[in-house]
Design a protein around this motif. Structure first.
Motif, PDB file in Angstrom:
ATOM      1  N   ILE A   1       0.837  -1.206   0.000  1.00  0.00           N
ATOM      2  CA  ILE A   1       0.000   0.000   0.000  1.00  0.00           C
ATOM      3  C   ILE A   1       0.867   1.250   0.000  1.00  0.00           C
ATOM      4  O   ILE A   1       0.602   2.209  -0.747  1.00  0.00           O
ATOM      5  N   GLN A   2       1.920   1.262   0.808  1.00  0.00           N
ATOM      6  CA  GLN A   2       2.807   2.419   0.849  1.00  0.00           C
ATOM      7  C   GLN A   2       3.565   2.588  -0.462  1.00  0.00           C
ATOM      8  O   GLN A   2       3.752   3.706  -0.953  1.00  0.00           O
ATOM      9  N   SER A   3       4.015   1.462  -1.044  1.00  0.00           N
ATOM     10  CA  SER A   3       4.760   1.545  -2.304  1.00  0.00           C
ATOM     11  C   SER A   3       3.892   2.047  -3.445  1.00  0.00           C
ATOM     12  O   SER A   3       4.368   2.758  -4.344  1.00  0.00           O
ATOM     13  N   LEU A   4       2.612   1.678  -3.434  1.00  0.00           N
ATOM     14  CA  LEU A   4       1.710   2.123  -4.496  1.00  0.00           C
ATOM     15  C   LEU A   4       1.489   3.630  -4.483  1.00  0.00           C
ATOM     16  O   LEU A   4       0.996   4.196  -5.473  1.00  0.00           O
ATOM     17  N   LYS A   5       1.841   4.282  -3.370  1.00  0.00           N
ATOM     18  CA  LYS A   5       1.718   5.735  -3.292  1.00  0.00           C
ATOM     19  C   LYS A   5       2.975   6.462  -3.765  1.00  0.00           C
ATOM     20  O   LYS A   5       3.000   7.694  -3.801  1.00  0.00           O
ATOM     21  N   GLY A   6       4.017   5.705  -4.109  1.00  0.00           N
ATOM     22  CA  GLY A   6       5.283   6.316  -4.494  1.00  0.00           C
ATOM     23  C   GLY A   6       5.242   6.996  -5.853  1.00  0.00           C
ATOM     24  O   GLY A   6       4.435   6.644  -6.727  1.00  0.00           O
ATOM     25  N   ASP A   7       6.138   7.946  -6.029  1.00  0.00           N
ATOM     26  CA  ASP A   7       6.210   8.674  -7.304  1.00  0.00           C
ATOM     27  C   ASP A   7       6.609   7.767  -8.453  1.00  0.00           C
ATOM     28  O   ASP A   7       6.140   7.938  -9.587  1.00  0.00           O
ATOM     29  N   TYR A   8       7.497   6.806  -8.202  1.00  0.00           N
ATOM     30  CA  TYR A   8       7.944   5.907  -9.268  1.00  0.00           C
ATOM     31  C   TYR A   8       6.789   5.043  -9.769  1.00  0.00           C
ATOM     32  O   TYR A   8       6.754   4.650 -10.939  1.00  0.00           O
ATOM     33  N   VAL A   9       5.825   4.727  -8.894  1.00  0.00           N
ATOM     34  CA  VAL A   9       4.658   3.964  -9.314  1.00  0.00           C
ATOM     35  C   VAL A   9       3.765   4.825 -10.205  1.00  0.00           C
ATOM     36  O   VAL A   9       3.255   4.362 -11.237  1.00  0.00           O
ATOM     37  N   GLU A  10       3.562   6.081  -9.808  1.00  0.00           N
ATOM     38  CA  GLU A  10       2.766   6.986 -10.632  1.00  0.00           C
ATOM     39  C   GLU A  10       3.413   7.199 -11.992  1.00  0.00           C
ATOM     40  O   GLU A  10       2.733   7.280 -13.015  1.00  0.00           O
ATOM     41  N   ALA A  11       4.761   7.273 -11.994  1.00  0.00           N
ATOM     42  CA  ALA A  11       5.462   7.435 -13.272  1.00  0.00           C
ATOM     43  C   ALA A  11       5.283   6.206 -14.157  1.00  0.00           C
ATOM     44  O   ALA A  11       5.108   6.322 -15.385  1.00  0.00           O
ATOM     45  N   ALA A  12       5.306   5.019 -13.553  1.00  0.00           N
ATOM     46  CA  ALA A  12       5.102   3.795 -14.331  1.00  0.00           C
ATOM     47  C   ALA A  12       3.687   3.748 -14.905  1.00  0.00           C
ATOM     48  O   ALA A  12       3.478   3.343 -16.054  1.00  0.00           O
TER      49      ALA A  12
END
Length: 344
Positions: free
Chosen positions: A236-247
């Motif tokens: 859940i925390q990782s899904l909030k990361g900027d790198y996830v949004e960029a992907a």
């Protein structure tokens, strides 16, 4: 947690962790020594009862060094541990190191099997719960994780035995193997499963694996709940990361985003906790072994505690303490290898 510095390097981190092992080990060994010495009663009299005369009891105490000053006993104890001498049992005169060599393989295979089950079940369920946050599926997985972690391990084992006896009566529910496998397979490594494989006895391998299913499933459930909850939170925390949004912005499918971006980063703290669960697994192995009549170190420890064999209990507990410290060291090093930020 280890501090992070710009000049941090892996060799330095490993060196510092190795140096920290010494005081950590000393504290654990001291605690074991002190706790067993303050236990009420005389260990020799408790172990052999009225089988020996008073003179024979005094001779036995002198042979064990229990008539010497406490500080001398403490220094001798530390010296013996450094030489990997865990003492000789009072009740039957058996070297503790022989007990570890003969019964340690059964505890090792039980622990590794439980870990394998916990990882195979816990990792995907935790990832699925994190991806489907606040859904009915997430709630169900969270409840499963809480129940498996909180349920008494001996109760779970007994319920599984009753279930199997009722619906699959041919499935083995106790011991590590049948008598034929245990006594016909040559003892080469102390690990029955490996010995059967080396002997090309595939019927014996199947027999041992069948006997492993229930104990490993029972003990694995205890660890599984912890892994599910930890993986879920970190996904859940990782899904909030900027790198996830960029992907996601690059049009990568959500399944690949979760699997190759969020999930991989979520595994970093999980590695540490999985290693720390080793201590919990050892404590759970004692109850699991008693439930399934498993011939491991946990069963031996309970038997010697019942017999009030002070030397055997001290030697086995010392071995467990050393094993936990070494596993903790290995986990820290692996964590530093996969995450360069965790370095001095």
């Amino acid at each position: 947690m280890s501090t992070v510095t710009a000049s941090g390097s892996l060799p330095r981190y490993i060196a510092v962790r190795l140096m920290l092992v010494i005081p950590m080990m000393w504290v654990l060994l001291t605690m074991v020594f002190v706790l067993l010495r303050i236990a009420p009663g005389d260990p020799v009299s408790a172990a052999v009862g009225d089988k020996l005369s008073e003179d024979a009891l005094d001779a036995r105490r002198a042979a064990l060094g229990l008539d010497r000053p406490l500080i001398v006993q403490y220094l001798d104890y530390l010296g013996d541990v450094c030489r990997l001498d865990f003492g000789t049992t009072i009740s039957n005169g058996r070297p503790v190191l022989d007990i570890i060599a003969n019964q340690g393989g059964a505890t090792l295979t039980l622990t590794l099997g439980a870990f394998l089950f916990a990882l195979v079940v816990g990792l995907p369920l935790g990832r699925l719960a994190g991806r489907r946050r606040d859904s009915a599926l997430d709630a169900g997985i969270r409840i499963f994780g809480i129940v498996t972690y909180a349920a008494p391990i001996f109760w779970v084992g007994l319920m599984l035995v009753l279930f199997v006896v009722r619906f699959v009566p041919s499935w083995p529910t106790y011991d590590i193997a049948t008598a034929e496998t245990k006594y016909l397979v040559p003892d080469r490594t102390g690990i029955l499963l490996l010995d059967a494989a080396l002997d090309n006895d595939w019927v014996g391998v199947r027999d041992v694996l069948q006997h492993h299913v229930l104990p490993c499933f029972t003990l694995g459930l205890l660890i599984c709940g912890v892994i599910i909850r930890l993986v879920r939170v970190n996904v859940i925390q990782s899904l909030k990361g900027d790198y996830v949004e960029a992907a996601r912005a690059r049009g990568i499918p959500e399944r690949r985003v979760v699997r190759f971006h969020a999930f991989r980063n979520a595994l970093v703290p999980v590695v540490t906790v999985i290693g720390l669960q080793f201590a919990l697994t050892l404590s759970g192995a004692i109850l699991t072994e008693r439930t399934f009549n498993w011939p491991g170190l946990g069963t031996e420890l309970v038997a010697y505690v019942t017999a009030r064999d002070y030397v055997a209990v001290q030697g086995l507990v010392t071995f467990f303490a050393i094993a936990v410290v070494l596993v903790s060291l290995i986990v820290d090093i692996v964590n530093a290898l996969i995450d360069p930020r965790v370095r001095y």
